[in-house]
Design a protein around this motif. Structure first.
Motif, short mmCIF file in Angstrom:
data_model
loop_
_atom_site.label_atom_id
_atom_site.label_comp_id
_atom_site.label_asym_id
_atom_site.label_seq_id
_atom_site.Cartn_x
_atom_site.Cartn_y
_atom_site.Cartn_z
N UNK A 152 0.29 -1.27 -0.20
CA UNK A 152 -0.32 0.57 0.51
C UNK A 152 0.54 1.15 -0.02
N UNK A 153 1.91 1.37 0.39
CA UNK A 153 3.42 2.18 0.28
C UNK A 153 3.80 2.22 1.82
N UNK A 154 3.26 2.23 2.64
CA UNK A 154 3.96 2.38 3.58
C UNK A 154 5.04 1.86 3.85
N UNK A 155 6.16 2.61 4.59
CA UNK A 155 7.78 3.07 4.66
C UNK A 155 7.86 3.04 6.05
N UNK A 156 7.01 2.72 6.59
CA UNK A 156 7.80 2.51 8.39
C UNK A 156 6.44 1.94 9.15
#
Length: 424
Positions: A371-375
């Motif tokens: 979904x694009x989450x980086x952390x």
């Protein structure tokens, strides 16, 4: 044995009038005896009072602003056993307005910082605890010998690196930023004291955060009221010595004005901070929070600023969240953290603005990464789970049972690894 070898003199380098040859023959790194002592004092003096968070800041502080491209040309040719390119010679001459020892010291410092910080940052991203520079060379009676730096990553004795503090801090900053720009999200566990942070690092986590609830509750203070500032700051400074990047939850700055928060962040020594727009009695205006973010980034540009947006906690519309996110990124925020965010379409939309941080939830890291989450942060979960386990264990003992726990020696080993690692 390696300590004895590290005390041997470095191999002599021939004198040089210009280019890399002049630089090698004029810096502390490749000198011995009285010449070394004099040059070391000069070099140590140049970095003694520096307070910088990036290589660009270091270059400017050394009087070499905008020089990192030239430094990158010089670095591969700096060691005496490496061949010298015409580009490296030309780069030295562009930077050397005068050919004296102080000029050489400034260039040499930046070359070594560039090489060490880039190598160390790469290791920190992967959790590699080996030294950034694996070997050094010394002059023994039988000839030049290679000496391992496994236990002395920044040298030893008279040749210990005077810039270790700066190199380590900048490398952690670089690594922490890089951890937010990979395909898979960074899993960030949140600690509440040194032991919990050291245990998480020993378990293989490449970066550690703090939890404001855990820190406050552990000291008998309510969370979110800006009352645990002293405790949060003390823990952040303590954890900055860990051999991995650390990010500190500073709530909204504990009621301090932007300039004071900026100085606080610069002084902590951590690689990142969380600053939220929530206040004890509501939300700050977007303009107020943006001003705080800008002040911090101007003072400590290398520290990763994660801008927490508390609109979801208060049930506000998605449009308000997105507007605040855009304003905070424009103000200089490196990432955004929307506490309570879980709806996939909202996650995908906000993830396009900046590295997005969400709390751990039912979705897997891969699903959130898609979904694009980086952390992905654990927030106060670990503290609350530990508190629950503490009570459950005590009840088990009372009822004649027991529970799984680390041994005494295991805890001692965790603490020792945390404090003695060469990366910290």
């Amino acid at each position: 044995m390696s300590e004895e070898l590290l005390r041997l003199p470095v191999p002599e380098v021939p004198p040089g009038e210009a280019g890399v040859a002049w630089l090698r023959s004029s810096v502390v790194r490749f000198s011995n005896g009285r010449e070394h002592a004099r040059r070391r004092a000069l070099t140590a003096g140049l970095v003694e009072d520096l307070d910088v968070t990036t290589l660009d800041e270091l270059a400017a502080a050394l009087g070499l602003p905008g020089s990192l491209d030239a430094i990158a040309e010089i670095a591969p040719c700096y060691q005496p056993h490496e061949p010298v390119t015409a580009a490296a010679d030309a780069a030295v001459e562009r930077l050397a307005t005068t050919h004296d020892e102080e000029t050489a010291a400034r260039i040499g410092l930046l070359v070594q910082a560039w090489a060490a910080t880039n190598a160390l940052a790469e290791h920190l991203v992967t959790g590699d605890q080996s030294p950034p520079v694996p070997i050094t060379r010394r002059q023994a009676p039988q000839g030049v010998v290679e000496v391992s730096l496994e236990h002395h990553p920044f040298g030893h004795g008279p040749h210990a690196c005077p810039g270790r503090r700066l190199a380590t801090r900048i490398a952690k900053n670089m690594a922490f930023r890089a951890l937010h720009h990979r395909d898979e999200p960074l899993i960030l566990p949140n600690a509440w004291d040194y032991a919990s942070a050291a245990a998480l690092h020993a378990a293989g986590f490449t970066a550690i955060g703090t939890t404001s609830l855990g820190v406050a509750a552990a000291h008998g203070i309510p969370d979110g009221m800006g009352l645990a500032g002293d405790q949060a700051v003390a823990l952040a400074k303590l954890l900055s010595t860990l051999p991995c990047p650390v990010t500190a939850d500073l709530e909204s700055g504990f009621g301090k004005p932007p300039r004071e928060v900026a100085e606080l962040v610069a002084d902590l020594g951590v690689a990142g901070v969380n600053l939220e727009d929530g206040r004890p009695h509501g939300l700050a205006t977007p303009e107020e929070q943006a001003a705080l973010i800008t002040a911090v980034k101007e003072r400590a540009p290398g520290v990763f600023l994660n801008a927490r947006i508390d609109t979801h906690w208060l049930g506000m519309a998605t449009g308000e969240t997105e507007d605040r996110a855009r304003r905070y990124v424009d103000a200089g925020a490196d990432g955004i953290f929307v506490a309570g965010l879980s709806e996939p379409r909202e996650i995908e939309k906000l993830a396009q603005l900046a590295p997005l941080n969400v709390l751990a939830q039912q979705r897997t890291p891969q699903e959130l990464g898609d979904l694009g989450v980086k952390r992905i942060s654990t927030g106060s979960l670990l503290f609350r789970a530990a508190l629950r386990h503490t009570v459950t264990t005590a009840q088990a003992v009372r009822d004649g049972g027991t529970s799984a726990a680390f041994s005494y020696d295991e805890v001692q080993a965790m603490i020792s690894r945390g404090t003695r690692s060469g990366a910290g």
